[in-house]
Scaffold this active site. Structure first.
Site, short mmCIF file in Angstrom:
data_model
loop_
_atom_site.label_atom_id
_atom_site.label_comp_id
_atom_site.label_asym_id
_atom_site.label_seq_id
_atom_site.Cartn_x
_atom_site.Cartn_y
_atom_site.Cartn_z
N GLY A 46 -48.76 -21.70 -19.02
CA GLY A 46 -48.41 -20.85 -20.16
C GLY A 46 -47.32 -21.52 -20.98
N GLN A 51 -40.41 -21.94 -26.85
CA GLN A 51 -40.26 -23.16 -26.03
C GLN A 51 -40.56 -24.43 -26.81
OE1 GLN A 51 -42.78 -21.47 -22.65
NE2 GLN A 51 -41.25 -22.67 -21.56
N CYS A 99 -40.87 -22.70 -14.83
CA CYS A 99 -40.91 -22.61 -16.29
C CYS A 99 -40.76 -24.02 -16.86
CB CYS A 99 -39.77 -21.72 -16.77
SG CYS A 99 -39.71 -21.53 -18.56
N LEU A 100 -41.57 -24.37 -17.85
CA LEU A 100 -41.50 -25.72 -18.42
C LEU A 100 -40.15 -25.99 -19.06
CD1 LEU A 100 -45.07 -26.11 -19.98
CD2 LEU A 100 -44.23 -27.01 -17.81
N HIS A 141 -44.45 -13.36 -17.66
CA HIS A 141 -43.49 -14.46 -17.80
C HIS A 141 -43.43 -14.93 -19.26
CE1 HIS A 141 -41.50 -18.31 -16.39
NE2 HIS A 141 -41.93 -18.65 -17.60
N GLU A 142 -44.60 -15.13 -19.86
CA GLU A 142 -44.62 -15.62 -21.25
C GLU A 142 -44.10 -14.55 -22.21
OE1 GLU A 142 -44.86 -18.69 -21.71
OE2 GLU A 142 -45.55 -19.04 -19.67
N HIS A 145 -40.50 -14.61 -22.68
CA HIS A 145 -40.01 -15.65 -23.60
C HIS A 145 -39.90 -15.13 -25.03
CE1 HIS A 145 -39.53 -19.29 -21.27
NE2 HIS A 145 -40.74 -19.17 -20.72
#
Ligand code: NI
Length: 190
Positions: A46, A51, A99-100, A141-142, A145
């Site tokens: 995701g 991000q 998380c990226l 999670h996304e 963000h």
């Protein structure tokens, strides 16, 4: 085109993102394609617009790598524009999230099992759908963000204290990572 991924500590990750007006973004499909390209190159499931430095209510998901655990996630590839979580229900369960924007840190996070979400896809078609299990997990999670939240916010004070130094290192660029990132507190030349 691949974007650099913004690292922990950048204020854009803490901003509540703005809804997208269709007329403002005629090139939304190109942006969506670039976000998928960026996400795949970093082996993520995701990626949210903040991000890549864009404070917009947009995130993309491809949960196919989870299809070994949940076969229905094969080809679970979706775009969420102007998403609104309508309802979260079910028991809270722990899943080891990463998380990226926060490379090399994984922690158990508790979230409810089922989510009802309304959103537009990349063709501006409206959806109101309910997801459970890992699909719900990635969406939650996304979604965080675009609300300016990170999974580390949900940890106990003790866990937070234990990873504090590593988070600060990440914001300075002191981390091994295989994809291109933008570090908010990096010294010049790093
Ligand atoms: Ni993330």
């Amino acid at each position: 085109m691949k974007y650099p991924i913004v690292a922990y500590g950048d204020p854009v990750l803490r901003r509540k993102a703005t809804a997208i007006e269709p007329d403002e973004y005629p090139h939304i499909k190109q942006l969506v394609e670039d976000m998928f390209e960026t996400m795949y190159a970093a082996h993520g499931v995701g990626l949210a617009a903040p991000q890549v430095g864009l404070s917009m209510r947009l995130f993309v998901i491809d949960a196919t790598p989870f299809d070994k655990d949940e076969p229905e996630l094969k080809d679970f590839k979706k775009v969420f524009i102007n998403a609104v979580i309508e309802e979260e229900t079910g028991e809270e369960w722990a899943f080891n999230e990463g998380c990226l924007s926060i490379p090399d840190i994984r922690e158990d996070v508790y979230r409810k099992s089922t989510v009802r979400i309304s959103y537009y896809d990349e063709n501006w078609k409206h959806h109101d759908e309910t997801f459970s299990g890992l699909a719900a997990r990635v969406i939650q999670h996304e979604y965080d963000h675009i609300e300016g939240k990170l999974f580390t916010d949900k940890l106990s004070p003790l866990r937070k204290r234990l990873i504090e130094k590593r988070l600060s290192d990440i914001s300075k660029g002191i981390v091994d990572v295989e994809y291109r990132m933008k570090f908010p507190a990096a010294k010049k030349g790093r």
